[in-house]
Design a protein around this motif. Structure first.
Motif, mmCIF file in Angstrom:
data_model
loop_
_atom_site.group_PDB
_atom_site.id
_atom_site.type_symbol
_atom_site.label_atom_id
_atom_site.label_comp_id
_atom_site.label_asym_id
_atom_site.label_seq_id
_atom_site.Cartn_x
_atom_site.Cartn_y
_atom_site.Cartn_z
ATOM 1 N N ASP B 153 0.534 -1.063 -0.058
ATOM 2 C CA ASP B 153 -0.048 -0.569 0.173
ATOM 3 C C ASP B 153 0.834 1.244 -0.328
ATOM 4 O O ASP B 153 1.241 1.548 1.234
ATOM 5 N N SER B 156 0.563 3.807 3.506
ATOM 6 C CA SER B 156 0.513 3.035 4.393
ATOM 7 C C SER B 156 2.231 2.731 4.496
ATOM 8 O O SER B 156 2.427 2.441 5.848
ATOM 9 N N GLY B 157 2.404 1.789 3.292
ATOM 10 C CA GLY B 157 4.024 1.278 3.159
ATOM 11 C C GLY B 157 4.184 -0.313 4.177
ATOM 12 O O GLY B 157 4.548 -0.845 3.340
ATOM 13 N N MET B 158 2.597 -0.301 4.100
ATOM 14 C CA MET B 158 2.068 -2.314 4.634
ATOM 15 C C MET B 158 2.364 -2.693 3.428
ATOM 16 O O MET B 158 2.291 -2.641 2.084
#
Lengths: 201, 190
Positions: B153, B156-158
């Motif tokens: 993502d 968010s960096g997820m």
């Protein structure tokens, strides 16, 4: 030493709190755990695994089925975990999380602290757990356990056998310990309850 | 004559049977050839599928470095190689799909991509999805990713891994396609 709830209720569990903090090597730090502290680096990485499934929408991730969250200083297991994701300047971090167990399997949190060559292990069980960052403590956070909460402390150096506490609620403060100094985290704060502990002389 | 037929075939959609003109001898290999039943092999292809609900817009546009058309005497079908597909959601270009191989079905409004497929969001920088195989159902706004699926993502960096997952065309909403193991990494924890 076995202490009953009656002995502690008069001071709203402060004795219990202090006893637990002494065992955790964080005496006198009850207040400082939640006061503003020097800026700390975020505590990561955190890896979360599951066996059931997941869904993600609008920066909220829900995972279920034997969920296991692992980081350097803690290990949490639950049946369902819902994670709110941070963005912007706090990208790649967790903004908050809730964990739920089942009737037969509670949420389990395992925290450890290494000090003076000894390792203390603190395990907490509860029906629910909520993590949130501390606004006045960047990089740190707290985990609040509720619902049939029990805590077990293993400290081979300081205790004869495990210390067991039954308390409601119970909060574990997480943060990064400064190298070369006595560890402050994890710090524990509990409500009224009972504590069964046998310190070594 | 073949050249003009091939151009028409490419632009309208290579699976439409109406374009299945009998191939000439020069393009029909022998039955024993590994390329038997191959009607045409070409270099360079592009196409698009209009969105019937939104005149003037598209469901998809694609380019490919190579194409293979098969079964011209019994109904055209085939596949594209080194494909670049722009996926539209409600008339807006939303995701770019890159794949070593892909098939498109204009009637069913699906694109099936295989090889190590990459889907890159055009509306959220840094959001990507990788999988061994991706099936995009354009009419129902559903992306099915199968095999060693990785999702990141951009907001968010997820980073998430799963055996399979279902996403919307914009790659904003995802969920597991089937029960199974998965994992997600948060580099900075909390």
């Amino acid at each position: 030493m076995s202490c009953s709830r009656k002995d502690f209720d008069a001071v709203n569990g402060r004795i219990l709190t202090t006893a637990l903090l002494l065992l955790a090597g964080s005496a006198g730090n009850t207040d400082s755990a939640s006061k503003a502290a020097p800026k700390q680096t975020p505590m990561g990485p955190v890896k979360v695994t599951w066996q059931g499934g997941f869904n993600y929408t609008a920066s909220r991730l829900r995972v279920f089925g034997s969920v296991h969250a692992q980081a350097e200083n803690y290990d949490l297991q639950a049946e369902t975990v819902t994670i709110a994701l941070a963005s912007g300047p706090r990208k790649n971090a967790i903004a908050g999380a809730t964990a739920d167990g089942t009737a037969s399997k509670q949420v389990s949190g395992l925290f450890q602290q290494v000090a003076d060559g000894a390792k203390r292990v603190i395990q907490v069980h509860g029906d629910h757990a909520v993590y949130r960052p501390e606004d006045d403590r960047p990089g740190g956070g707290r985990v609040d356990f509720t619902g049939h909460v029990t805590m077990t402390i293993l400290d081979p150096k300081a205790l004869h056998g495990p210390a067991v506490a039954v308390t409601e609620p119970l909060t574990v403060f997480l943060g990064r310990n400064a190298p070369g100094k006595p560890p402050k985290y994890p710090a524990i704060e509990g409500g009224g309850g009972s504590l069964d502990v046998t310190p070594k002389p | 004559m073949m050249k003009s037929w091939l151009c028409a075939f490419v632009f309208v959609g290579f699976l439409l049977p109406v374009l299945a003109a009998p191939p000439s001898k020069n393009s029909a290999p022998s039955k024993n050839s590994p390329l038997s039943n191959v009607g045409a092999i070409g270099v360079g292809a592009r196409g698009s599928l209009p969105d019937p609900k939104r005149p003037g817009t598209f469901l998809w546009k694609f380019t490919a470095t190579d194409f293979v058309a098969q079964g011209l005497d019994s109904g055209a079908r085939g596949y594209l190689l080194h494909v670049n597909v722009t996926m539209y959601d409600k008339g807006v270009a939303s995701t770019r799909l890159l794949a070593p191989k892909a098939q498109a079905d204009g009637a069913a409004k699906t694109v099936i991509a295989s090889g190590r497929v990459r889907a890159l969001s055009l509306t959220q920088k840094g959001t990507v999805l990788y999988a061994d195989r991706v099936i995009w159902y354009a009419a129902t706004n559903k992306v099915l990713a199968i095999g060693h699926v990785f999702y990141k993502d951009g907001k968010s960096g997820m980073m998430l891994e799963s055996p399979s997952m279902v996403a919307d065309t914009k790659l904003r909403t995802i969920r597991s396609a089937n029960p199974g193991n998965g994992n997600v990494l948060f580099p900075k924890g909390f």
